[in-house]
Design an enzyme around this catalytic site. Structure first.
Site, short mmCIF file in Angstrom:
data_model
loop_
_atom_site.label_atom_id
_atom_site.label_comp_id
_atom_site.label_asym_id
_atom_site.label_seq_id
_atom_site.Cartn_x
_atom_site.Cartn_y
_atom_site.Cartn_z
N SER A 17 0.82 -1.21 0.00
CA SER A 17 0.00 0.00 0.00
C SER A 17 0.85 1.26 0.00
CB SER A 17 -0.89 0.04 1.25
OG SER A 17 -1.65 -1.14 1.31
N HIS A 53 -6.27 -2.89 -8.67
CA HIS A 53 -5.05 -3.66 -8.86
C HIS A 53 -4.80 -3.89 -10.34
CE1 HIS A 53 -3.61 -5.48 -4.86
NE2 HIS A 53 -4.18 -4.32 -4.66
N HIS A 110 -3.33 -11.41 -1.54
CA HIS A 110 -3.33 -11.55 -0.09
C HIS A 110 -4.02 -12.84 0.31
CE1 HIS A 110 -2.95 -7.15 -0.66
NE2 HIS A 110 -2.14 -7.24 0.37
N TYR A 165 -5.95 -13.16 2.79
CA TYR A 165 -7.34 -12.90 3.19
C TYR A 165 -8.29 -12.80 2.01
CZ TYR A 165 -6.12 -7.98 2.23
OH TYR A 165 -5.70 -6.82 1.64
N GLU A 166 -7.75 -12.72 0.80
CA GLU A 166 -8.63 -12.72 -0.38
C GLU A 166 -9.10 -14.13 -0.71
OE1 GLU A 166 -7.32 -10.06 -3.74
OE2 GLU A 166 -5.56 -9.88 -2.45
N ALA A 197 2.35 -2.01 4.39
CA ALA A 197 1.83 -1.11 5.42
C ALA A 197 1.56 -1.98 6.63
CB ALA A 197 0.54 -0.47 4.93
N MET A 216 -0.79 -8.06 7.32
CA MET A 216 -1.53 -9.17 6.70
C MET A 216 -0.88 -9.67 5.40
SD MET A 216 -5.29 -7.44 6.97
CE MET A 216 -5.82 -6.49 8.40
N SER A 217 0.41 -9.44 5.25
CA SER A 217 1.05 -9.81 3.97
C SER A 217 2.50 -10.19 4.19
CB SER A 217 0.96 -8.64 2.99
OG SER A 217 1.78 -7.57 3.43
N ASN A 270 -0.35 3.16 11.23
CA ASN A 270 -1.25 3.41 12.37
C ASN A 270 -0.70 2.68 13.57
OD1 ASN A 270 -2.22 1.02 10.57
ND2 ASN A 270 -2.97 0.52 12.64
N HIS A 312 -9.14 1.52 7.26
CA HIS A 312 -8.36 1.47 6.03
C HIS A 312 -8.05 2.89 5.54
CE1 HIS A 312 -6.65 -0.47 2.59
NE2 HIS A 312 -7.52 0.03 1.74
N1 HPA Z 1 -2.99 -4.50 11.45
C1 HPA Z 1 -2.87 -5.33 10.41
N2 HPA Z 1 -2.55 -4.91 9.20
C2 HPA Z 1 -2.34 -3.61 9.01
C3 HPA Z 1 -2.46 -2.69 10.05
C4 HPA Z 1 -2.81 -3.16 11.35
O1 HPA Z 1 -2.93 -2.40 12.34
N3 HPA Z 1 -2.18 -1.46 9.53
C5 HPA Z 1 -1.89 -1.66 8.21
N4 HPA Z 1 -1.99 -2.96 7.89
#
Ligand code: HPA
Length: 271
Positions: free
Chosen positions: A28, A59, A81, A83-84, A111, A209-210, A233, A245
């Site tokens: 990201s 994408h 990903h 999760y997809e 990210a 998550m990646s 974050n 997001h």
């Molecule tokens: N958790 C999981 N994946 C993320 C986060 C998070 O806080 N921020 C960006 N990707």
């Protein structure tokens, strides 16, 4: 699996040019970086027999081969990903395609949420190691011996020498770079505050998550990896506010210049 990889390799060889020695998988906020390569050639995933295509809006779903600082680079525009719903061994396809083309070094970015309380949104973290709590593993299934061992060592997934050189280079160039452990959960939910407390106790500095499926696959087949997380974050439960997001995208956009400067430095001076 091998047929899909071979199909991708022959399509990529057909677009010509030097064999790439450098691979890029950008998360990201940096997806457009591949546009900055010179003399670009493209291969759409949809044109490769058996290759998965991500349905996530926006994408581009293609490989880009081009030059940067006179070096030939292959990038994936459109990352898959877990999760997809893809099994993790499908997430290994891109890296193995790169390996067969001759890639020796791979830069992976993402990210991530900050688990380490010294971090803040915008922190750039060099990944020193990882904890795989995703629930999956890209190497499950029949081992493809031509890529690596059944029981691969993971003592140096994020190449120690490249990390030490990068820390020195970042310092010389005035780029602040933290270093820490990346923990992967499957997503797509953000974590709970209790999960983040656990993550901190077991030694994680960032959560996402990646990345781990790709870096495990690269390490298995002997590609040297550099991983960078952009902390977008603070992870769940640290601040008294929900995660979104939008916040991830906003921080990625604000930090894009510094992130790009670091990627440029890696491609120009480290790789
Ligand atoms: N958790 C999981 N994946 C993320 C986060 C998070 O806080 N921020 C960006 N990707």
């Amino acid at each position: 699996m091998l047929e899909i990889i071979n199909a991708a390799v022959s399509k990529l060889k057909a677009v010509g040019g030097e064999s790439p020695r450098i691979g890029l998988i950008l998360g990201s906020g940096l997806g457009d970086y591949a546009e900055t390569l010179d003399n670009k050639r493209f291969v759409n995933y949809a044109d490769i027999e058996g290759y998965p295509v991500s349905e996530v809006h926006g994408h581009k779903n293609r490989f880009v081969v081009g030059e940067k600082y006179g070096k030939t680079v292959i990038a994936m525009q459109g990352r898959f990903h877990y999760y997809e719903g893809y099994p993790q061994n499908l997430l290994a396809l891109g890296v193995r395609t790169m390996k067969k083309l001759g890639v020796e070094k791979l830069l992976v970015t993402n990210a991530a949420g900050g688990v380490n309380l010294d971090y803040k949104p915008g922190t750039l973290m060099l990944i020193s190691d990882h904890i795989n709590l995703s629930g999956g593993n890209p190497l499950i299934g029949k081992n493809l011996d031509e890529f690596g061992l059944r029981f691969p060592d993971q003592s140096n997934v994020y190449d120690k020498e490249l990390r030490s050189r990068l820390k020195a280079l970042a310092g010389e160039n005035g780029i602040e770079l933290a270093e820490g452990v990346y923990l992967m959960m499957s997503g797509p939910c953000y974590e709970t505050p209790a999960e983040i407390r656990m993550a901190r106790i077991i030694g994680a500095d960032a959560v996402g998550m990646s990345t781990i499926p790709e870096t495990m696959t690269a390490s298995h087949c002997g590609i040297k990896v550099v991983g960078i997380s952009l902390i977008t974050n603070m992870a769940a439960g640290i601040l008294d506010q929900p995660l979104s997001h939008e916040e991830v995208n906003e921080t990625a956009a604000i930090s894009a210049k510094r992130f790009t400067a670091l990627v440029n430095l890696i491609l120009e001076k480290l790789f």
